[in-house]
Design a protein around this motif. Structure first.
Motif, mmCIF file in Angstrom:
data_model
loop_
_atom_site.group_PDB
_atom_site.id
_atom_site.type_symbol
_atom_site.label_atom_id
_atom_site.label_comp_id
_atom_site.label_asym_id
_atom_site.label_seq_id
_atom_site.Cartn_x
_atom_site.Cartn_y
_atom_site.Cartn_z
ATOM 1 N N GLU A 95 59.383 55.460 27.165
ATOM 2 C CA GLU A 95 58.160 56.120 26.989
ATOM 3 C C GLU A 95 58.622 56.845 25.545
ATOM 4 O OE1 GLU A 95 58.751 60.228 29.020
ATOM 5 O OE2 GLU A 95 60.574 61.047 27.889
ATOM 6 N N ILE A 96 57.524 56.461 24.555
ATOM 7 C CA ILE A 96 56.872 56.641 23.649
ATOM 8 C C ILE A 96 56.228 57.571 23.519
ATOM 9 C CG2 ILE A 96 56.204 55.730 21.671
ATOM 10 C CD1 ILE A 96 56.368 53.287 22.774
ATOM 11 N N ILE A 97 57.262 58.857 22.522
ATOM 12 C CA ILE A 97 56.473 60.182 22.301
ATOM 13 C C ILE A 97 56.522 60.163 21.424
ATOM 14 C CG2 ILE A 97 57.140 62.899 22.725
ATOM 15 C CD1 ILE A 97 59.212 62.115 24.384
ATOM 16 N N VAL A 98 54.987 60.469 20.435
ATOM 17 C CA VAL A 98 54.253 60.598 19.090
ATOM 18 C C VAL A 98 54.183 61.848 18.466
ATOM 19 C CG1 VAL A 98 52.471 59.799 17.666
ATOM 20 C CG2 VAL A 98 52.761 57.917 19.513
ATOM 21 N N VAL A 99 54.855 62.355 17.572
ATOM 22 C CA VAL A 99 55.157 63.737 17.451
ATOM 23 C C VAL A 99 53.896 63.300 15.926
ATOM 24 C CG1 VAL A 99 56.340 65.690 16.273
ATOM 25 C CG2 VAL A 99 56.714 64.103 18.429
ATOM 26 N N ASP A 100 52.558 64.037 16.069
ATOM 27 C CA ASP A 100 52.069 63.788 15.043
ATOM 28 C C ASP A 100 51.932 65.160 14.254
ATOM 29 O OD1 ASP A 100 49.072 63.251 13.853
ATOM 30 O OD2 ASP A 100 50.454 61.892 13.141
ATOM 31 N N ASP A 101 52.635 65.161 12.954
ATOM 32 C CA ASP A 101 51.768 66.761 12.410
ATOM 33 C C ASP A 101 50.669 66.306 11.610
ATOM 34 O OD1 ASP A 101 55.256 67.327 10.478
ATOM 35 O OD2 ASP A 101 54.647 67.381 13.007
ATOM 36 N N GLY A 102 49.429 66.469 12.237
ATOM 37 C CA GLY A 102 48.383 66.744 12.440
ATOM 38 C C GLY A 102 47.491 65.484 10.715
ATOM 39 N N SER A 103 47.576 64.928 10.999
ATOM 40 C CA SER A 103 47.241 63.595 10.197
ATOM 41 C C SER A 103 45.677 63.786 10.004
ATOM 42 C CB SER A 103 47.957 62.001 10.378
ATOM 43 O OG SER A 103 49.406 61.877 10.424
ATOM 44 N N PRO A 104 45.953 63.694 8.560
ATOM 45 C CA PRO A 104 43.802 63.208 8.382
ATOM 46 C C PRO A 104 43.217 61.882 7.846
ATOM 47 C CG PRO A 104 45.236 63.379 6.622
ATOM 48 C CD PRO A 104 46.040 63.648 7.806
ATOM 49 N N ASP A 105 43.836 60.998 8.670
ATOM 50 C CA ASP A 105 43.643 59.747 8.518
ATOM 51 C C ASP A 105 43.181 59.110 10.186
ATOM 52 O OD1 ASP A 105 46.714 58.798 9.465
ATOM 53 O OD2 ASP A 105 46.537 57.692 8.193
ATOM 54 N N GLY A 106 43.241 59.987 11.117
ATOM 55 C CA GLY A 106 43.331 59.252 12.488
ATOM 56 C C GLY A 106 44.321 58.694 12.953
ATOM 57 N N THR A 107 45.064 59.128 13.076
ATOM 58 C CA THR A 107 45.993 58.474 13.699
ATOM 59 C C THR A 107 46.489 59.062 15.334
ATOM 60 O OG1 THR A 107 48.112 59.044 11.752
ATOM 61 C CG2 THR A 107 48.950 58.348 13.651
ATOM 62 N N GLN A 108 45.827 60.248 15.545
ATOM 63 C CA GLN A 108 45.176 60.693 16.674
ATOM 64 C C GLN A 108 44.703 59.763 17.617
ATOM 65 O OE1 GLN A 108 46.080 64.887 17.007
ATOM 66 N NE2 GLN A 108 47.565 65.135 15.010
ATOM 67 N N ASP A 109 43.562 59.320 17.222
ATOM 68 C CA ASP A 109 42.712 58.853 17.684
ATOM 69 C C ASP A 109 43.466 57.376 17.986
ATOM 70 O OD1 ASP A 109 39.966 60.088 15.550
ATOM 71 O OD2 ASP A 109 40.734 60.878 17.282
ATOM 72 N N VAL A 110 44.177 56.541 17.139
ATOM 73 C CA VAL A 110 44.646 55.914 17.573
ATOM 74 C C VAL A 110 45.538 55.758 18.748
ATOM 75 C CG1 VAL A 110 45.760 53.523 17.102
ATOM 76 C CG2 VAL A 110 44.663 54.846 15.213
ATOM 77 N N GLY A 121 48.998 57.015 30.211
ATOM 78 C CA GLY A 121 49.468 58.280 29.571
ATOM 79 C C GLY A 121 50.696 58.512 29.640
ATOM 80 N N ASP A 122 51.571 57.985 30.758
ATOM 81 C CA ASP A 122 52.923 58.558 31.217
ATOM 82 C C ASP A 122 54.073 57.401 29.848
ATOM 83 O OD1 ASP A 122 53.384 55.346 33.693
ATOM 84 O OD2 ASP A 122 52.674 55.270 32.545
ATOM 85 N N ARG A 123 53.033 56.236 29.629
ATOM 86 C CA ARG A 123 54.306 55.575 28.671
ATOM 87 C C ARG A 123 54.350 56.381 27.657
ATOM 88 N NH1 ARG A 123 57.490 53.833 31.478
ATOM 89 N NH2 ARG A 123 57.969 51.598 32.688
ATOM 90 N N ILE A 124 52.921 56.610 27.156
ATOM 91 C CA ILE A 124 52.696 57.409 25.230
ATOM 92 C C ILE A 124 52.340 58.609 25.626
ATOM 93 C CG2 ILE A 124 51.318 56.034 23.371
ATOM 94 C CD1 ILE A 124 52.395 54.640 24.447
ATOM 95 N N LEU A 125 53.175 59.105 25.161
ATOM 96 C CA LEU A 125 52.961 60.583 25.155
ATOM 97 C C LEU A 125 52.506 61.278 23.668
ATOM 98 C CD1 LEU A 125 54.623 60.256 27.346
ATOM 99 C CD2 LEU A 125 55.465 62.346 27.182
ATOM 100 N N LEU A 126 51.525 62.129 23.475
ATOM 101 C CA LEU A 126 50.743 62.461 21.991
ATOM 102 C C LEU A 126 51.465 64.038 22.121
ATOM 103 C CD1 LEU A 126 49.820 61.888 19.226
ATOM 104 C CD2 LEU A 126 47.178 62.876 20.625
ATOM 105 N N ARG A 127 52.444 64.087 21.597
ATOM 106 C CA ARG A 127 52.479 65.576 21.401
ATOM 107 C C ARG A 127 52.486 66.023 19.558
ATOM 108 N NH1 ARG A 127 51.663 65.490 25.429
ATOM 109 N NH2 ARG A 127 52.700 65.127 27.542
#
Lengths: 118, 295
Positions: B94-109, B119-125
């Motif tokens: 599983e891949i857990i992405v911990v994004d610190d509120g990036s303004p460049d749209g990282t979370q959208d990607v 969603g079981d393989r890629i987690l966005l936290r």
């Protein structure tokens, strides 16, 4: 005067023994271990100077710390420079990465994750 | 094209037959010692000879912690490469992405990646703001369900193609930590000039001489940890910057964890501009002194 040296030596060797003993090893702070070694060496050096020595031996002992520092300094410089010159440059890895990125991008566009103009 | 297939041979690829009971015993031992080694249940591990019954095999799950800030350009690429490497090994991940509120749209990607891979393989936290690397790891670890955790940089300087080597090394040596190293034979770097290499080697030599850590690359951040070990270490580690990676390794040695190494090549795509100003050097030295006095 002669009574100070054995006491210092005893203290230093006690610290060092504690530092090196397996049970205490992990709980003793790094700085304490380092200082214990320095203290032990220093106490031994002082003890050596206080014993009766010929002039030549005495001079050698006095110069020993300077020599040791110089040797260590040279060793450090050569060690680091050797490391820098043998630090492998890998242009083929950069090229492999470029290829992987291209392959990834193409597949991600197919999957709708990336847009073609990105 | 990356095929998302699940073959029956995945178990055999993931765990060499002869090591099954050893792996299970060690996993069980770690779980007892550290209280939490992830989602594995090795309760039937002592049952019979290796290979007797596939259901007694311990399946390992590898979590990847990816702290990100403004990585919209790279995040999809690194995830794609990670997925490819894990599927080549045939292991659970599983891949857990911990994004610190990036303004460049990282979370959208990342959300589009979730649609593509599940969603079981890629987690966005995500988190609300830039709160530092150490806390990002702690945050991500809460959600990790694997019994092993990969720490890797999200900017493609660490290539996921080494992942099979990390896994294999861990199984061969049963090490608690496998650390990627640039400094041994087989490792290397691209994009560094003489001055940068000198700084790197010099800093490593200084830190290694003072701390005697037992690894060749102290500031490397491409590593594989047993989850229980990483949990125990995160409680203790407080440094910032490069010193943080050093602190993990030094505290790991103090806690008696075993560390193995794998040569890796570090590709610096930011071409020397990658955060090595005077401020970084000072932070490194302060971190080093701090470690001398607290470990």
């Amino acid at each position: 005067e002669k009574s100070h040296t054995p006491a210092a030596l005893q203290l230093a060797s006690l610290l060092l023994r504690v530092a090196l003993s397996r049970t205490e090893l992990c709980s003793m702070l790094r700085i304490v271990k380092l200082l214990s070694v320095v203290l032990l060496v220093f106490a031994a050096w002082i003890a050596g100077l206080r014993t009766g020595l010929t002039d030549q031996s005495r001079q050698a002992l006095l110069l020993a710390p300077i020599l040791a520092t110089a040797v260590f300094g040279l060793y450090s410089v050569f060690s680091v420079l050797y490391g820098v010159f043998t630090f492998r440059d890998c242009p083929e890895e950069a090229e492999a990465l470029r290829k992987d990125i291209a392959e990834a991008r193409a597949d991600l566009i197919k999957r709708g994750v990336l847009q073609p103009e990105q | 094209m990356v095929a998302t297939r699940r073959s029956a041979a995945t178990d055999a690829e993931a765990v060499p037959e002869g090591d099954l009971l050893a792996t299970a015993a060690v996993t069980a031992g770690t779980a007892t010692a550290y209280g939490n080694s992830g989602g594995q249940n090795p309760s039937r591990a002592g049952q019979g000879a290796a290979g007797d019954d596939r259901s007694t095999r311990v399946r390992h799950r590898y979590s990847v912690l990816l702290p990100t800030y403004n990585e919209a350009d790279n995040i999809a690429l690194i995830v794609w490469l990670l997925v490819r490497s894990f599927e080549q090994c045939g292991v659970d991940f599983e891949i857990i992405v911990v994004d610190d509120g990036s303004p460049d749209g990282t979370q959208d990607v990342v959300k589009r990646l979730q649609e593509a891979y599940g969603g079981d393989r890629i987690l966005l936290r995500p988190r609300a703001g830039k709160l530092g690397l150490g806390t990002a790891y702690v945050h991500g670890l809460q959600f990790a369900t694997g019994d092993f955790v990969f720490i890797i940089d999200a900017d493609l300087s660490h290539h996921p193609k080494y992942i099979p080597q990390f896994i294999r090394k861990q199984q061969e040596t049963e090490a608690d930590i496998v650390s990627g190293t640039r400094y041994v034979r087989g490792g290397g770097v691209f994009g560094w000039n003489f001055k940068r290499k000198l700084t790197s080697r010099g800093a490593n030599f200084l830190a290694a001489t003072l701390l005697q850590p037992g690894v060749s690359d102290l500031t490397g951040s491409y590593r594989l940890y047993r989850k229980g070990c990483l949990d125990a270490l995160m409680v203790q580690c407080t440094s910032k910057g490069y010193a943080f990676q050093m602190e993990i390794v030094v505290r790991a040695r103090n806690l008696g964890f075993s560390i193995a190494e794998v040569p890796i090549v570090f590709v610096d795509r930011v071409y020397g501009a990658s955060k090595l100003g005077g401020a970084e050097v000072v932070m490194f030295l302060r971190g080093l002194v701090h470690l001398l006095f607290t470990t």
